[in-house]
Design a protein around this motif. Structure first.
Motif, mmCIF file in Angstrom:
data_model
loop_
_atom_site.group_PDB
_atom_site.id
_atom_site.type_symbol
_atom_site.label_atom_id
_atom_site.label_comp_id
_atom_site.label_asym_id
_atom_site.label_seq_id
_atom_site.Cartn_x
_atom_site.Cartn_y
_atom_site.Cartn_z
ATOM 1 N N LEU A 1 9.082 -15.888 -4.281
ATOM 2 C CA LEU A 1 8.221 -16.669 -5.247
ATOM 3 C C LEU A 1 7.832 -17.324 -4.407
ATOM 4 O O LEU A 1 8.396 -18.526 -2.887
ATOM 5 C CB LEU A 1 9.313 -17.726 -5.761
ATOM 6 N N TYR A 2 6.232 -17.483 -3.497
ATOM 7 C CA TYR A 2 5.219 -18.458 -2.978
ATOM 8 C C TYR A 2 4.630 -19.873 -3.519
ATOM 9 O O TYR A 2 4.026 -19.234 -5.038
ATOM 10 C CB TYR A 2 4.070 -17.195 -2.612
ATOM 11 N N ILE A 3 4.790 -20.344 -3.181
ATOM 12 C CA ILE A 3 4.449 -22.247 -3.553
ATOM 13 C C ILE A 3 3.533 -22.205 -2.450
ATOM 14 O O ILE A 3 3.680 -22.556 -1.172
ATOM 15 C CB ILE A 3 5.414 -23.103 -3.721
ATOM 16 N N THR A 4 2.615 -22.829 -3.049
ATOM 17 C CA THR A 4 1.352 -23.307 -2.396
ATOM 18 C C THR A 4 0.689 -24.989 -2.465
ATOM 19 O O THR A 4 0.945 -25.089 -3.931
ATOM 20 C CB THR A 4 0.027 -22.649 -2.184
ATOM 21 N N ALA A 5 1.346 -25.625 -1.889
ATOM 22 C CA ALA A 5 1.291 -27.208 -2.017
ATOM 23 C C ALA A 5 0.579 -27.725 -1.541
ATOM 24 O O ALA A 5 -0.351 -27.363 -0.067
ATOM 25 C CB ALA A 5 2.796 -28.173 -2.114
ATOM 26 N N HIS A 6 -0.343 -28.683 -2.978
ATOM 27 C CA HIS A 6 -1.696 -29.086 -2.033
ATOM 28 C C HIS A 6 -1.561 -30.493 -1.800
ATOM 29 O O HIS A 6 -0.898 -31.794 -2.778
ATOM 30 C CB HIS A 6 -3.365 -29.000 -3.044
ATOM 31 N N ALA A 7 -2.433 -31.687 -1.239
ATOM 32 C CA ALA A 7 -2.548 -32.950 -0.813
ATOM 33 C C ALA A 7 -3.471 -32.893 -0.204
ATOM 34 O O ALA A 7 -4.368 -32.750 0.550
ATOM 35 C CB ALA A 7 -1.578 -33.105 0.198
ATOM 36 N N ASP A 8 -3.927 -33.890 -0.637
ATOM 37 C CA ASP A 8 -5.684 -34.131 -0.332
ATOM 38 C C ASP A 8 -5.396 -36.041 -0.445
ATOM 39 O O ASP A 8 -6.004 -36.354 1.309
ATOM 40 C CB ASP A 8 -6.567 -34.842 -1.220
#
Length: 379
Positions: free
Chosen positions: A316-323
């Motif tokens: 399971l691939y999780i791409t976490a984004h933060a700006d």
């Protein structure tokens, strides 16, 4: 299934892909960025790559189909687990009595049930045994020799009983009925599929004090040496595998935020660039800037549940984004098997994952074959 058989089946598929490609071992090895002797070892079953990125690159060079890539990944997971079992057996102290076949290990003692503590995993509370001295890296990419960091999964059952994580990448604890948790989770914190697809990092150092970027399995060591923080996004790969033949249902995954603050005023450094934008199966996104981050399937892929067993793992691939925030976070994975259920808390070696926005920060790049970092005109 024995360790030798799992490794042999992985090697057999490598040989099949190689033969069909029509390329020589030397030609394939050169394009896959490995030595010819190393590729021979993998195809004979004398070794298993520690990083799937090497396997993926080889398979794509051989023209593997999407179905073959999925099957190759499954066989690599099993072969890699088999290799680790062999390594652990070899590392056991001499004279230690072997475990009796068929006898279940004695469960750890458990204190009377207490109310669930708040889900906070501050870095300063990490187990002392898991703290290691940070090493300063001054070598270039070709000289770096660090194995990819594997996160430790901290397991908590639904009655609130905490368990000590055993080996990196595995989750062991008591489920509600007192039996062992029927699955393991191993984590690649920087889970890029292609070794040239590395990300962007915030580092509290000037360019003159930052070593050249590295690729693939060496990234984790480079990140640790520089105390780097994943910038803008972080891709985590979770390999979930059952410990027995029984099916375990992965019901859901949830993000927990330990802390969210303003991004640090550090320089941003780019890793290798130019990678493709393919989407693997079982890929998910989460927005860490949201008040309550939710894990959502990517590109219209189906969500939970998923099923795993010892012979049928899932990645399971999780791409976490933060700006706009610097976020420390973890993942809770809920499972169910045969009427039992529990939650595995997944973090980075017992400390939270960390992902930060980098808007407005100076950005530096390192040209291929170059000798220093240079300021990106756009950053």
């Amino acid at each position: 299934m024995g360790s030798a058989k799992e490794i042999a089946e992985f090697a057999a598929l490598l040989r099949e892909l190689k033969q069909r490609s029509g390329l020589s071992y030397e030609g394939l090895a050169k394009r896959a960025h490995m030595s010819t002797s190393t590729l021979h070892r993998y195809c004979r079953g004398d070794g298993v790559p520690a990083d799937y990125a090497v396997v993926s690159r080889f398979a794509r060079l051989c023209g593997a189909t999407p179905d073959e890539l999925v099957e190759l990944h499954r066989r690599w997971v099993l072969a890699d687990a088999a290799r680790e079992r062999v390594r652990r057996v070899a590392a056991e102290p001499a004279g230690e009595p072997a475990e009796v076949a068929g006898k279940a290990p004695e469960p750890p003692s458990v204190q009377p049930s207490t109310p669930v503590a708040p889900p906070v995993l501050p870095e300063e509370q990490a187990a002392p045994g898991r703290r290691t001295a940070r090493r300063r890296w001054v070598l270039v990419a070709a000289a770096v020799a660090v194995v990819v960091a594997v996160a430790t999964a901290l397991t908590v059952d639904r009655e609130g009983r905490d368990a000590d994580p055993s080996a990196p990448g595995t989750a062991t604890a008591l489920a509600q009925d007192g039996a062992g948790v029927p699955l393991t989770v191993s984590t690649r914190t920087y889970g890029w599929d292609d070794p040239q697809c590395e990300g962007k990092y915030l580092i509290d150092r000037p360019p003159t004090d930052v070593a050249p970027p590295v690729m693939g399995q060496y990234v984790a060591g480079w990140v640790k040496a520089h105390r780097a923080v994943a910038a803008d996004e972080q891709r985590v790969a979770l390999t979930v595998q059952g410990t027995g033949d029984e099916t375990v249902v992965i019901e859901s995954m949830h993000v927990g935020v330990v802390d969210a603050s303003a991004p640090p005023a550090w320089n941003a450094y780019l890793g290798s660039s130019g990678c493709g934008g393919g989407v693997e199966t079982r890929s998910f996104d989460t927005d860490l800037d949201a008040g309550n981050p939710v894990i959502r399937p990517k590109a219209g892929q189906r969500g939970f549940p998923y099923k795993v067993s010892r012979s049928d793992p899932e990645v399971l691939y999780i791409t976490a984004h933060a700006d706009t925030h610097d976020v420390k976070w973890y993942v809770d994975l809920e499972w169910n098997s045969g009427g039992r259920q529990g939650t595995i808390r997944i973090s980075d070696h017992g400390t939270p994952f960390r992902t930060s926005g980098s808007r407005g920060r100076p950005v530096y790049e390192y040209l291929l074959g170059g000798t220093h970092w240079y300021r990106n005109a756009g950053g």
